[in-house]
Scaffold this motif. Sequence first.
Motif, PDB file in Angstrom:
ATOM      1  N   LEU A 238       3.062   6.229  -5.680  1.00 29.98           N
ATOM      2  CA  LEU A 238       3.414   6.045  -7.096  1.00 29.98           C
ATOM      3  C   LEU A 238       3.756   7.225  -7.726  1.00 29.98           C
ATOM      4  CD1 LEU A 238       3.888   3.460  -8.814  1.00 29.98           C
ATOM      5  CD2 LEU A 238       1.349   3.641  -9.499  1.00 29.98           C
ATOM      6  N   GLY A 239       3.176   8.163  -7.617  1.00 28.14           N
ATOM      7  CA  GLY A 239       3.350   9.511  -8.449  1.00 28.14           C
ATOM      8  C   GLY A 239       4.778   9.934  -8.085  1.00 28.14           C
ATOM      9  N   THR A 240       5.109  10.021  -6.828  1.00 28.33           N
ATOM     10  CA  THR A 240       6.390  10.290  -6.197  1.00 28.33           C
ATOM     11  C   THR A 240       7.540   9.448  -6.844  1.00 28.33           C
ATOM     12  OG1 THR A 240       5.273  11.340  -4.469  1.00 28.33           O
ATOM     13  CG2 THR A 240       7.886  11.105  -4.270  1.00 28.33           C
ATOM     14  N   ILE A 241       7.075   8.351  -6.649  1.00 32.63           N
ATOM     15  CA  ILE A 241       8.335   7.193  -7.124  1.00 32.63           C
ATOM     16  C   ILE A 241       8.648   7.419  -8.742  1.00 32.63           C
ATOM     17  CG2 ILE A 241       8.503   4.783  -7.485  1.00 32.63           C
ATOM     18  CD1 ILE A 241       6.973   4.354  -4.861  1.00 32.63           C
ATOM     19  N   ILE A 242       7.492   7.611  -9.440  1.00 29.41           N
ATOM     20  CA  ILE A 242       7.708   7.677 -10.900  1.00 29.41           C
ATOM     21  C   ILE A 242       8.798   8.994 -11.337  1.00 29.41           C
ATOM     22  CG2 ILE A 242       6.537   8.203 -13.017  1.00 29.41           C
ATOM     23  CD1 ILE A 242       4.318   6.171 -11.964  1.00 29.41           C
ATOM     24  N   VAL A 243       8.338   9.960 -10.672  1.00 27.43           N
ATOM     25  CA  VAL A 243       8.837  11.249 -10.742  1.00 27.43           C
ATOM     26  C   VAL A 243      10.320  11.280 -10.272  1.00 27.43           C
ATOM     27  CG1 VAL A 243       9.098  13.722  -9.819  1.00 27.43           C
ATOM     28  CG2 VAL A 243       6.732  12.765 -10.719  1.00 27.43           C
ATOM     29  N   GLY A 244      10.467  10.699  -8.944  1.00 26.62           N
ATOM     30  CA  GLY A 244      11.903  10.351  -8.517  1.00 26.62           C
ATOM     31  C   GLY A 244      12.694   9.625  -9.517  1.00 26.62           C
ATOM     32  N   LEU A 245      12.199   8.480 -10.272  1.00 23.48           N
ATOM     33  CA  LEU A 245      12.923   7.870 -10.986  1.00 23.48           C
ATOM     34  C   LEU A 245      13.250   8.667 -12.549  1.00 23.48           C
ATOM     35  CD1 LEU A 245      11.156   4.272 -10.801  1.00 23.48           C
ATOM     36  CD2 LEU A 245      13.266   5.028 -10.202  1.00 23.48           C
ATOM     37  N   ILE A 246      12.260   9.351 -13.101  1.00 17.28           N
ATOM     38  CA  ILE A 246      12.776  10.376 -14.119  1.00 17.28           C
ATOM     39  C   ILE A 246      13.660  11.084 -13.793  1.00 17.28           C
ATOM     40  CG2 ILE A 246      11.511  12.075 -15.613  1.00 17.28           C
ATOM     41  CD1 ILE A 246       8.821  10.422 -15.369  1.00 17.28           C
ATOM     42  N   VAL A 247      13.579  11.797 -12.433  1.00 14.02           N
ATOM     43  CA  VAL A 247      14.510  12.684 -12.501  1.00 14.02           C
ATOM     44  C   VAL A 247      15.972  12.011 -12.182  1.00 14.02           C
ATOM     45  CG1 VAL A 247      15.494  14.250 -10.457  1.00 14.02           C
ATOM     46  CG2 VAL A 247      13.276  14.278 -11.079  1.00 14.02           C
ATOM     47  N   ALA A 248      15.949  10.863 -11.578  1.00 12.78           N
ATOM     48  CA  ALA A 248      17.403  10.226 -11.532  1.00 12.78           C
ATOM     49  C   ALA A 248      17.761   9.821 -12.923  1.00 12.78           C
ATOM     50  CB  ALA A 248      17.320   8.827 -10.561  1.00 12.78           C
TER      51      ALA A 248
ATOM     52  N   SER B 101       0.735  -1.211  -0.062  1.00 15.62           N
ATOM     53  CA  SER B 101       0.077   0.049   0.011  1.00 15.62           C
ATOM     54  C   SER B 101       0.840   1.339   0.058  1.00 15.62           C
ATOM     55  CB  SER B 101      -0.840  -0.042   1.090  1.00 15.62           C
ATOM     56  OG  SER B 101      -0.208   0.215   2.283  1.00 15.62           O
ATOM     57  N   PHE B 102       1.898   1.065   0.428  1.00 10.20           N
ATOM     58  CA  PHE B 102       3.009   2.329   0.505  1.00 10.20           C
ATOM     59  C   PHE B 102       3.269   2.735  -0.909  1.00 10.20           C
ATOM     60  CE2 PHE B 102       7.252   3.908   0.274  1.00 10.20           C
ATOM     61  CZ  PHE B 102       7.134   5.114   0.956  1.00 10.20           C
ATOM     62  N   ILE B 103       3.595   1.773  -1.620  1.00 13.40           N
ATOM     63  CA  ILE B 103       3.888   1.897  -3.132  1.00 13.40           C
ATOM     64  C   ILE B 103       2.818   2.354  -3.878  1.00 13.40           C
ATOM     65  CG2 ILE B 103       4.739   0.615  -5.311  1.00 13.40           C
ATOM     66  CD1 ILE B 103       6.141  -1.267  -3.491  1.00 13.40           C
ATOM     67  N   ILE B 104       1.740   2.077  -3.838  1.00 11.18           N
ATOM     68  CA  ILE B 104       0.619   2.397  -4.268  1.00 11.18           C
ATOM     69  C   ILE B 104       0.216   3.963  -3.886  1.00 11.18           C
ATOM     70  CG2 ILE B 104      -2.060   2.053  -4.671  1.00 11.18           C
ATOM     71  CD1 ILE B 104      -1.488  -0.869  -4.482  1.00 11.18           C
ATOM     72  N   ALA B 105       0.244   4.303  -2.738  1.00  9.70           N
ATOM     73  CA  ALA B 105      -0.104   5.373  -2.115  1.00  9.70           C
ATOM     74  C   ALA B 105       0.968   6.701  -2.592  1.00  9.70           C
ATOM     75  CB  ALA B 105       0.127   5.580  -0.687  1.00  9.70           C
TER      76      ALA B 105
END
Length: 56
Positions: A8-18, A2-6
């Motif tokens: 998900l937007g932040t994780i995707i943006v972080g991966l794009i920045v990386a 549920s942490f990943i789903i909650a």
Amino acid sequence: MSFIIANLGTIIVGLIVAVVVGLVIFSLIRNKKKGKSSCSCGCGCGHCPNSSSCHK
């Protein structure tokens, strides 16, 4: 899970920045190996008053 789903937007943006940062670093390293300068002024050092302090 549920942490990943909650977050998900932040994780995707972080991966794009990386990925973007990684590509910039890769480009700088590749240009350095090719002997290209990474100065931001355009490297017209013939007319630059700071050319002696910038490039030795």
